[in-house]
Design an enzyme around this catalytic site. Structure first.
Site, PDB file in Angstrom:
ATOM      1  N   LEU A  38       0.837  -1.196   0.000  1.00  0.00           N
ATOM      2  CA  LEU A  38       0.000   0.000   0.000  1.00  0.00           C
ATOM      3  C   LEU A  38       0.877   1.253   0.000  1.00  0.00           C
ATOM      4  CD1 LEU A  38      -2.538  -1.232   2.711  1.00  0.00           C
ATOM      5  CD2 LEU A  38      -2.963  -1.078   0.246  1.00  0.00           C
ATOM      6  N   CYS A  42       3.915   7.666  -3.633  1.00  0.00           N
ATOM      7  CA  CYS A  42       4.562   8.428  -2.563  1.00  0.00           C
ATOM      8  C   CYS A  42       5.386   7.545  -1.635  1.00  0.00           C
ATOM      9  CB  CYS A  42       3.518   9.193  -1.763  1.00  0.00           C
ATOM     10  SG  CYS A  42       4.220  10.183  -0.415  1.00  0.00           S
ATOM     11  N   LYS A  51      13.299  10.858   0.444  1.00  0.00           N
ATOM     12  CA  LYS A  51      13.722  11.529   1.678  1.00  0.00           C
ATOM     13  C   LYS A  51      14.758  10.699   2.433  1.00  0.00           C
ATOM     14  CE  LYS A  51      11.046  14.526   0.292  1.00  0.00           C
ATOM     15  NZ  LYS A  51      10.918  13.836  -0.990  1.00  0.00           N
ATOM     16  N   GLY A 140      -3.703   8.799  -8.659  1.00  0.00           N
ATOM     17  CA  GLY A 140      -2.436   9.517  -8.691  1.00  0.00           C
ATOM     18  C   GLY A 140      -1.946   9.890 -10.073  1.00  0.00           C
ATOM     19  N   GLY A 268       8.110  16.590 -14.930  1.00  0.00           N
ATOM     20  CA  GLY A 268       6.764  16.679 -14.392  1.00  0.00           C
ATOM     21  C   GLY A 268       6.017  15.353 -14.448  1.00  0.00           C
ATOM     22  N   ASP A 309      -3.848  13.799  -7.586  1.00  0.00           N
ATOM     23  CA  ASP A 309      -3.154  14.151  -8.822  1.00  0.00           C
ATOM     24  C   ASP A 309      -4.003  13.986 -10.076  1.00  0.00           C
ATOM     25  OD1 ASP A 309      -1.031  14.568  -7.156  1.00  0.00           O
ATOM     26  OD2 ASP A 309       0.290  13.055  -8.048  1.00  0.00           O
ATOM     27  N   HIS A 441      14.186  29.828  22.526  1.00  0.00           N
ATOM     28  CA  HIS A 441      15.561  30.143  22.112  1.00  0.00           C
ATOM     29  C   HIS A 441      16.511  29.082  22.656  1.00  0.00           C
ATOM     30  CE1 HIS A 441      19.146  32.501  21.249  1.00  0.00           C
ATOM     31  NE2 HIS A 441      19.562  32.223  22.486  1.00  0.00           N
TER      32      HIS A 441
END
Length: 462
Positions: A38, A42, A51, A140, A268, A309, A441
């Site tokens: 599944l 992606c 990644k 997609g 693309g 998509d 900070h």
């Protein structure tokens, strides 16, 4: 013949999120997926594996460039690409198995095979036909072809092939200066390849804030990536396991050639609707091959919806996820909604690039009065401590109301930092609201506050 309230075709981020949300809302749900795992493009050959390789290659870069600066001494590591690919595969496995667990937890049935809509309310998977009150198309996208360039996934590769290389190429040409090309080009550049990006337009990452794009290209060039912009690729041919790319410069129509070990086609993606039977059922399509939907994501055929998509809009996993949840809520009788004005975009290189909302160019085109709050990461203590002082935060706000209109970041953790602006924009916040919010900070997030302060009386550390 099994019967469901909803059948979702496709298990990518849009599809699996839609299926899970449908089940959570009490709808009997099934999800059709023909892959062995599944998660769609992606999780299997896109966002997640890329990644993993970006992280691994960044660690390699850090070991070579910055470890000795921090007093970490020792023999410089070498690259075992096979082991790196095993790490990538393990990352994919953990994520895809996670989706399978979530399906079981939420009682979503996985219909294994490729789906085809045979008529409204019926989906064929293999030899079986299943009934559904509602069908959601979430299939997609696929790699968009380029005339004269034929992908063989060996020498001329798509992003899928680039994730499976057996060795680091000596020379790599990337056709396309968008997100995918720059991310994968960055991976192999860090690992030692000589990378050249050929882009048709006169700038990389079209649609991004112009100042950010210019800075981004300068930083990537400094890292060793070469760029040829304003160039139309005419062909890519293979001979004896080597590639030759021919391109023409648009400014003077001069022709040029370049050799490489690997060519990555990254111009693309296009909607993937092959074999769904949409024409036979009468589902209307746009001139660009997308499924046409109304404001509730329903096609012209009652009970058939489409998300992600395959429909108009940005081809982003999180956009598909939002639409998946919204469609599920719509089918369940609720008010599904997606705010298309607040969808962030991220490039996961180092530094990262992130944006949300309008760019300066868009505001100028609209003739809208605005103000800019800008802060350089060189003024951020945490960024300097980790050798990531390059880049900046640019916050755009309405000149009269101070309402935040957009934000553009190039710097460390930009993909995470952008989301406080997303939340701010979702609630109609002003730059002053962000500026008056305490930030811990030392954190990278202080740069966001400083940019907001710069929209008013001025940043503190600028």
């Amino acid at each position: 013949m099994a019967s469901y309230d909803v059948i979702v075709i496709g298990s990518g981020p849009g599809g699996y999120v839609c299926a899970i949300r449908c089940a959570q809302l009490g709808l009997k749900t099934a999800c059709v997926e023909g892959r062995d795992t599944l998660g769609g493009t992606c999780l299997n050959v896109g966002c997640i594996p890329s990644k993993a390789l970006l992280h691994a290659s960044h660690m390699y870069h850090e070991a070579h460039e910055n470890f000795t600066k921090m007093g970490i001494m020792g023999k410089s590591p070498s690259v075992d690409l096979g082991k790196m690919m095993e790490y990538k595969a393990d990352t994919i496995g953990q994520n895809t198995k996670g989706i399978e667990f979530l399906f079981k937890k939420n009682k979503v049935e996985w219909l294994k095979g490729w789906g085809k809509i045979t008529e409204p309310g019926k989906v064929q998977v293999g030899d079986e036909v299943h009934e559904a009150k509602n069908i959601v198309i979430a299939t997609g996208s696929d790699v968009a072809p380029l005339k004269g360039v034929e992908v063989d996934e060996k020498v001329i590769v798509s992003s899928t092939g680039a994730l499976e290389l057996k060795k680091v190429p000596n020379k790599m040409i990337v056709i396309g200066g968008g997100v995918i090309g720059l991310e994968m080009g960055s991976v192999y550049s860090r690992l030692g390849a000589e990378v050249t990006v050929i882009e048709y337009l006169d700038r990389i990452v079209p649609g991004m804030d112009g100042e950010v794009a210019k800075t981004f290209q300068r930083i990537l060039k400094k890292q060793g990536i070469n760029f040829v912009t304003g160039a139309a690729v005419q062909s890519a041919t293979v001979s004896r396991n080597k590639a030759k790319v021919t391109y023409q410069l648009r400014k003077d129509e001069s022709s040029h050639e370049m050799d490489a070990d690997i060519v990555l086609l990254a111009t693309g993606r296009r909607p993937y609707t092959e074999g769904l039977g949409l024409a036979e059922v009468g589902v209307a399509m746009t001139d660009r091959g997308m499924v046409e939907t109304d404001k509730h994501w329903q096609t012209n055929v009652k009970g058939i919806y489409a998300i992600g998509d395959v429909i108009a809009g940005l081809m982003l996993a999180h956009k598909a996820e939002d639409e998946g949840m919204a469609v599920a809520e719509t089918i369940a009788g609720q008010a599904g909604h997606v705010n298309y004005d607040v969808i962030p975009g991220v490039v996961y290189t180092t530094p990262e690039v992130a944006s949300v909302g309008l760019t300066e160019d868009q505001l100028k085109e609209q003739g809208r009065a605005y103000k800019v709050g800008k802060f350089n990461f060189m003024g951020n203590g945490r960024a300097k401590a980790v050798f990531q002082g390059e880049g900046f935060v640019k916050l755009l706000a309405d000149k009269e109301t101070d309402r935040i209109l957009g934000c553009h970041v190039i710097g460390p953790m930009a993909g995470d930092l952008i989301h406080e602006v997303c939340v701010a924009m979702e609630f109609g916040a002003a730059a002053e609201d962000l500026a008056r919010t305490c930030h811990a900070h030392p954190t990278f997030s202080e740069a966001m506050r400083e940019a907001a302060l710069a929209c008013g009386d001025g940043a503190i550390h600028a």
